[in-house]
Design an enzyme around this catalytic site. Sequence first.
Site, PDB file in Angstrom:
ATOM      1  N   GLU A 132       0.802  -1.230   0.000  1.00 48.62           N
ATOM      2  CA  GLU A 132       0.000   0.000   0.000  1.00 48.62           C
ATOM      3  C   GLU A 132       0.828   1.269   0.000  1.00 48.62           C
ATOM      4  OE1 GLU A 132      -2.393   1.208   3.251  1.00 48.62           O
ATOM      5  OE2 GLU A 132      -0.724   1.232   4.643  1.00 48.62           O
ATOM      6  N   ASN A 176      -5.475   0.992   3.701  1.00 48.21           N
ATOM      7  CA  ASN A 176      -6.151   2.277   3.546  1.00 48.21           C
ATOM      8  C   ASN A 176      -5.517   3.192   2.496  1.00 48.21           C
ATOM      9  OD1 ASN A 176      -4.111   2.206   5.716  1.00 48.21           O
ATOM     10  ND2 ASN A 176      -4.505   4.398   5.896  1.00 48.21           N
ATOM     11  N   HIS A 177      -4.257   2.944   2.119  1.00 43.92           N
ATOM     12  CA  HIS A 177      -3.612   3.805   1.120  1.00 43.92           C
ATOM     13  C   HIS A 177      -3.831   3.307  -0.319  1.00 43.92           C
ATOM     14  CE1 HIS A 177      -1.629   6.767   3.608  1.00 43.92           C
ATOM     15  NE2 HIS A 177      -1.263   5.817   4.438  1.00 43.92           N
ATOM     16  N   HIS A 228      -5.135  -5.306   8.326  1.00 47.97           N
ATOM     17  CA  HIS A 228      -4.504  -3.999   8.232  1.00 47.97           C
ATOM     18  C   HIS A 228      -5.207  -3.045   9.196  1.00 47.97           C
ATOM     19  CE1 HIS A 228      -1.918  -1.260   5.975  1.00 47.97           C
ATOM     20  NE2 HIS A 228      -2.878  -0.364   6.069  1.00 47.97           N
TER      21      HIS A 228
HETATM   22 FE   LIG Z   1       1.278   1.138   5.447  1.00 45.92          FE
HETATM   23 FE   LIG Z   2      -2.105   1.598   6.255  1.00 42.87          FE
END
Ligand SMILES: [Fe+2]
Ligand SMILES: [Fe+2]
Lengths: 259, 259, 259, 259
Positions: free
Chosen positions: A39, A67-68, A148
Site C-alpha cells: 500500500e 487504507n492507502h 490492516h
Molecule cells: Fe502502510
Molecule cells: Fe495503512
Amino acid sequence: MNILFIGDLIGRAGRKVVSALLDSIKYEYGIDLVIANGENSAGGFGINEKIYKELRNKGIDIITTGNHIWDKKETANQLDEMEYLIRPANYPEGVPGAGFITVTVGDMEITVINLMGRVFMPLSDCPFRVFDEIYDKVSKTVVLVDFHAEATSEKNAFGLYVDGRAAAVIGTHTHVQTNDDRLLPKGTFYISDVGMCGALDSVIGMEKNAPINRFLTGIPSKFEVEKKGKMVFNAVVFYIDKDTKKVRDFKKIFKVIEG
Amino acid sequence: MNILFIGDLIGRAGRKVVSALLDSIKYEYGIDLVIANGENSAGGFGINEKIYKELRNKGIDIITTGNHIWDKKETANQLDEMEYLIRPANYPEGVPGAGFITVTVGDMEITVINLMGRVFMPLSDCPFRVFDEIYDKVSKTVVLVDFHAEATSEKNAFGLYVDGRAAAVIGTHTHVQTNDDRLLPKGTFYISDVGMCGALDSVIGMEKNAPINRFLTGIPSKFEVEKKGKMVFNAVVFYIDKDTKKVRDFKKIFKVIEG
Amino acid sequence: MNILFIGDLIGRAGRKVVSALLDSIKYEYGIDLVIANGENSAGGFGINEKIYKELRNKGIDIITTGNHIWDKKETANQLDEMEYLIRPANYPEGVPGAGFITVTVGDMEITVINLMGRVFMPLSDCPFRVFDEIYDKVSKTVVLVDFHAEATSEKNAFGLYVDGRAAAVIGTHTHVQTNDDRLLPKGTFYISDVGMCGALDSVIGMEKNAPINRFLTGIPSKFEVEKKGKMVFNAVVFYIDKDTKKVRDFKKIFKVIEG
Amino acid sequence: MNILFIGDLIGRAGRKVVSALLDSIKYEYGIDLVIANGENSAGGFGINEKIYKELRNKGIDIITTGNHIWDKKETANQLDEMEYLIRPANYPEGVPGAGFITVTVGDMEITVINLMGRVFMPLSDCPFRVFDEIYDKVSKTVVLVDFHAEATSEKNAFGLYVDGRAAAVIGTHTHVQTNDDRLLPKGTFYISDVGMCGALDSVIGMEKNAPINRFLTGIPSKFEVEKKGKMVFNAVVFYIDKDTKKVRDFKKIFKVIEG
Ligand SMILES: [Fe+2]
Ligand SMILES: [Fe+2]
Ligand SMILES: [Fe+2]
Ligand SMILES: [Fe+2]
Ligand SMILES: [Fe+2]
Ligand SMILES: [Fe+2]
Ligand SMILES: [Fe+2]
Ligand SMILES: [Fe+2]
C-alpha cells in the site's frame, strides 16, 4: 509449504531492501509463496501498475494493501492489469478490485484475505463479519489474513475471533514489527504487526523532519520516503503442515542492511 | 546500573505475574532500579493507594501511568501517599501530581519522565515541548521517558526528537511489545512499546468475549481483566554506562508462565 | 397531517420542559403525531422502561434514540415493553430492537427510521445503504428519518442522498438547533439538527463546570444534567400533504421558559 | 458600532455571494466593521494573497481562518502581505502569523481573536488557556472571538468559559448556521456557528456527488466547490454599546440568492 509475508514496502527504500534480500531469504527458507503489503510501495503512498510489475518481477507473488490503496489516481483503472493485487475486502459492495484471492501452490490451495480495521481508520464495513462471509466460501483452502489495522485491541480481538479458522493472521499498517508472534489457543498463527521494509531511523518509513515539524507546529507539509541510512526488512516466515493445514513453525525476520 | 522497565500491569493478572517473576528477574539481571507502568493495575482501569503500596512491596520502585490515571475516583486525593508515582507530564498546568521524578540510585541521578501522545488520545499539551521544558531542568541526570502513546508515527517522531538527550524512550499503552528495540543514531535506547503484564490470549489484557462482542454489535459492555490461561511478563532491561550516561546493553523480556 | 419532532430530551430538565409545553404546542399546531429523541432522557444518558412510559404518558408517540441507547444496563432487556421505541437501524444484524417503525395515523402510513452517522461516532454499518434497504420495504409509506450524527458534511450528504425519497430528514445528536431547515431540491424537508430540550445555558444540556474542567485539565469527571436556569424546547413541526406525501409547510420551534 | 461577521466563504461561490450582497447589507445595517472567515476562500481549501486582496477589495476588513489555513503552499510566505488576516492563536509558539489583531474603529478599540477547537480537530494548544493569555493583554478593548470548532460541547463550554469577558463568541467550521444566537448569562453574545457563504444545496459548500460517493465507497476523490444553484449568505450582525462595551442587539442573516 513455506510462506513469506513481508510488511508494508515504503516507496523506493522498501523496494530496494526487497531487491537486496528477497532472493537470498527465499533460498534460505525454501519459500514457496511470497506475499507483501504494497500500500505504500509507490512513493510512500499507494501503488500502481508500474510498481506492481516491478514487485512481481522481484519475486513477490501476491500483493495486499490497505487504507492507502487509492492514493494514486490511476490505481482504480489499472486493477485489471494487477491480477494478484487485493484490497481490503471490507470496502463496501461495488468498490472495484478483489478482497481475497485463492491460488494453488504445489498441491495446496491458499486463500489470502485482506481486511482493514475500523478503529482510528477510514470508514469501512465490519471486518469480522466480512471475514465470516468469505470464510464460508473458502473454508476448504488454507486461509491467510492480512489484517490492516491500527488498534492492538481490534487486532487481538480479530485474531481470537478467527482462531482455528484462519491458518494465519498477520497484522500490518503500524509499520512496526511486534514481538507477539505465536500460535493462538486453537492454532492460528498470529502477529499483531509484521512491520515494514524501509528506512530504520525514520518516522514509519518517512524522513523524520517533516513529521516532527508537523507534531511541533500543526502545519501540514509533504512527507518524503527516507532513502538514507540503515534499511530494515521486516517479514514473517511460516510453514504450513499439509495434513492439518495449520502453521507448524514460524519465525519473525528483522534484518538490517546499510542503505 | 541495570534498569528494568515493565509494561502496563493489567489488574490482578498483571500483579500476579509480577509476583511470580520479578524477584528472580531482578536477581538474574542484577537490577538496580525497577520502573513499571501501573495505569491499568487496579482492576484494569487506573490505580489507587492500595494497589500502589502492593506494587511497591513487590519491589517496583517507580510507577508511571497514562491516560487511565484518573479512572479511580480516589486517585487524585491519594497522590500525596504515592510519592513514587508519576502521571503524564503534559497534563495541563494545575493538574495534581508530578510528571517526572528524580531519584538517586547508587551514585547516579536518574530522572523518569512520563509523557502521553496526542494522536488518537485524550487532549493534552504537546509532549515534545513539555519534554524540552523538563529536560532543561534535569539534563545533568540520566533521563528516561515512558512515552505513553498509540500511533507509531508519534512514537517514532518523539524518539528521534529526543535522540541524544534522553538515555531511553520506552513506549507504553498498546499493551503489545514491539520488536524494534535499538539504539537510535545519537544513542538513545528506544522501543515503540514494551508490552504488558497480563493474560497472553486476551484483548490487550481483557477477557476476549466482551470486546469481541462490542466489535460485532457496537453495544458497550463491561470489560473484565482476563485472569485465566497463559500469562505474559513484558519488560526491557538496559544497562546505563556510568561515564557516558547512555545505554550500552539492552534486552527485551517476553516471558510466559502458566496462569 | 401535522407532525412534531422534538430534539434530544436531556434528563429531568428535558422531561420537565416537555411537560410544561407539549400539550399547548400540540393544541396550537393541531399535531397528529409526536416523535422525540429520547437517547438522553434518563439522567442524561440512555433510556429505560420507566422513562419511556413517562414520555408516552406525556403525549410522545414514537421515541427515537442514538449512540446513547445502551447507556443503561436494563434497556436491552426491556425492549419488548417499549413498542414505540426505535434505535439506529444501522446497528449490525443481531442487535436487539427495531431500527424503524410504521404506524397508521388517520389514513396515512408513516414510517420513522432511525439512523446514526459514522463520522466521529461509534462503529456502525453504512447508514446510506441501510436506508436503501429499509426504503425498499416501506417506500409506499411516508418516510421520516431521524439522522443522529455529528458531522455536518455527513448530514448534508445524507439529506441529498435521500432527497425525494424521505419526506423528512431531521438531524439530532449535536443538541444545538440549526438554522438550515428547508426543502431540498427534490422536496425532502431537511434540518441538520433539531436541537434539544434542556437547560439553555449549559454544555449541550449538562451543568457547565464539569465539562469546562475537563477541557481545562483532561481529568474525566461525572457530568450532571443542568436543572437550573432557562429551559429550551427545540422541535420542528411540519405538515405532510396527503396527496403528494411530501412536506408542504414547516417551522422550527425554539421556545425558552424559566426553569 | 455595528459589526458584521460572515461565515466561512467557500471558494468562488462564497466570494460571488459576498460580491452580490455585501454592499447592500453594509448599507442596510450601517456596518462599521466587517469580519469574515476565509479559510476556504481559495478553491474551497485555504487562502492566499491574491484571494485575500480580492476579499479586502470587496469590503471585508478582517479575515479569520481555521484548520484549513495552511492548505495552499504559498500562504505561509505571504503572511506579511496579509496584514489583516489572522490564524488560530492556539497554534503553538513559533508558528508564523498572528492569532489576534486589535483595530481602532471610530473611537473603539476592537480585538478579534481566532481560536480553534481540539475535539475532532488537528492538534493544537488549549484554546481556553490561550484565550486567558491573550485576554490579559487586550482586556481593555472590545474582544470578539472566532471559535473555529466542530463539537457543540466544546463550543458551548468555551462560550460559557469566556462569558462576561468576550463581547462576542462566533462559532465557525461546521458551515451550518445554528439557531442558538443569544446573550449568555454574563452578557457575551454567542452563536455556536454562523454558517457559510456558498451553495445552499451542497455538502458544506462542495458539489454533492464526490462526498456522497466517498461515504458510499470509502474511496477518496477530489472535492470541488459547488458553483451552481441557490447561494446562501450566512452572517451575524451585532451592535456594541459604547459604554458597556457589550453587545446590545444582534441578528442572524440567512439570505438566499439564485446562483
Ligand atoms: Fe502502510
Ligand atoms: Fe495503512
Ligand atoms: Fe495501558
Ligand atoms: Fe493507556
Ligand atoms: Fe443526544
Ligand atoms: Fe447522540
Ligand atoms: Fe471552513
Ligand atoms: Fe474548518
